[in-house]
Design a protein around this motif. Structure first.
Motif, PDB file in Angstrom:
ATOM      1  N   LYS A  12     -12.299  -2.192   4.798  1.00 43.17           N
ATOM      2  CA  LYS A  12     -10.964  -2.775   5.056  1.00 43.17           C
ATOM      3  C   LYS A  12     -10.933  -3.955   3.667  1.00 43.17           C
ATOM      4  O   LYS A  12      -9.851  -4.085   3.196  1.00 43.17           O
ATOM      5  N   SER A  13     -12.176  -4.582   3.235  1.00 42.96           N
ATOM      6  CA  SER A  13     -12.059  -5.426   2.235  1.00 42.96           C
ATOM      7  C   SER A  13     -12.162  -4.838   1.162  1.00 42.96           C
ATOM      8  O   SER A  13     -11.221  -5.179   0.183  1.00 42.96           O
ATOM      9  N   SER A  45      -8.334  -3.731   0.596  1.00 42.39           N
ATOM     10  CA  SER A  45      -7.540  -4.797   0.074  1.00 42.39           C
ATOM     11  C   SER A  45      -7.771  -5.212  -1.368  1.00 42.39           C
ATOM     12  O   SER A  45      -6.980  -5.483  -2.060  1.00 42.39           O
ATOM     13  N   GLY A  99      -6.083  -3.090  -3.734  1.00 38.18           N
ATOM     14  CA  GLY A  99      -4.747  -2.813  -3.562  1.00 38.18           C
ATOM     15  C   GLY A  99      -4.110  -1.845  -2.943  1.00 38.18           C
ATOM     16  O   GLY A  99      -2.983  -1.597  -2.764  1.00 38.18           O
ATOM     17  N   SER A 130      -3.923  -1.330   0.462  1.00 36.12           N
ATOM     18  CA  SER A 130      -2.995  -1.796   1.404  1.00 36.12           C
ATOM     19  C   SER A 130      -1.588  -2.128   1.085  1.00 36.12           C
ATOM     20  O   SER A 130      -0.589  -1.938   1.838  1.00 36.12           O
ATOM     21  N   SER A 131      -1.270  -2.153   0.129  1.00 38.43           N
ATOM     22  CA  SER A 131      -0.055  -2.473  -0.561  1.00 38.43           C
ATOM     23  C   SER A 131       0.774  -1.293  -1.137  1.00 38.43           C
ATOM     24  O   SER A 131       1.961  -1.320  -1.709  1.00 38.43           O
ATOM     25  N   LEU A 158      -4.772   1.044   7.478  1.00 39.19           N
ATOM     26  CA  LEU A 158      -4.788   0.343   6.337  1.00 39.19           C
ATOM     27  C   LEU A 158      -3.449  -0.765   6.936  1.00 39.19           C
ATOM     28  O   LEU A 158      -3.596  -2.169   6.784  1.00 39.19           O
ATOM     29  N   SER A 181      -4.908  -3.476   9.321  1.00 41.48           N
ATOM     30  CA  SER A 181      -5.735  -4.433   8.721  1.00 41.48           C
ATOM     31  C   SER A 181      -5.105  -5.171   7.859  1.00 41.48           C
ATOM     32  O   SER A 181      -5.547  -6.127   7.100  1.00 41.48           O
ATOM     33  N   GLY A 220      -2.434  -4.634   5.880  1.00 39.35           N
ATOM     34  CA  GLY A 220      -1.719  -4.129   4.753  1.00 39.35           C
ATOM     35  C   GLY A 220      -0.443  -3.702   4.641  1.00 39.35           C
ATOM     36  O   GLY A 220       0.283  -3.808   5.844  1.00 39.35           O
TER      37      GLY A 220
END
Length: 112
Positions: A28-29, A32, A35, A37-38, A107, A110, A112
């Motif tokens: 998850k880190s 993130s 990018g 998750s976006s 995602l 978490s 995102g």
């Protein structure tokens, strides 16, 4: 298609440098930091297709072992404990593999 067509090479490099030591990878880190998750569902599906080495629609443990190498050939392999944690985070239905829908849901949950 290269993964850098969707994700920033600088973000990938930064994320990879944060998990160089065995045991330091957190999916998850990592997602993130790169990018992921976006990204849109379509972009995530494209990236998933790159990560799904055998093109069977799922990412299994053997593919997770070499997960970081998809981002850089000089990256390390994941440890068995990291693979187990990654699978636990991404395999929402408990079938031992991660499908693109599970990845997208993971995602979103978490942050995102």
């Amino acid at each position: 298609m290269a993964i850098t067509d969707i994700l920033s090479a600088k973000d990938i490099e930064s994320a990879l440098s944060s998990c160089q030591a065995d045991g330091s990878f957190n999916c998850k880190s990592f997602f993130s930091m790169i990018g992921l998750s976006s990204k849109t569902p379509d972009q995530i599906k494209k990236i998933f297709g790159i990560l799904d080495q055998d093109n069977n629609g799922f990412i299994e443990e053997d593919e997770l072992q070499l997960f970081l190498k998809n981002f850089s050939s000089s990256a390390r392999a994941l440890t068995p404990a990291e693979i187990k944690d990654f699978m636990a985070a991404g395999d929402s239905d408990g079938d031992g593999k991660i499908g693109v829908e599970e990845e997208y849901l993971s995602l979103r949950l978490s942050g995102g």
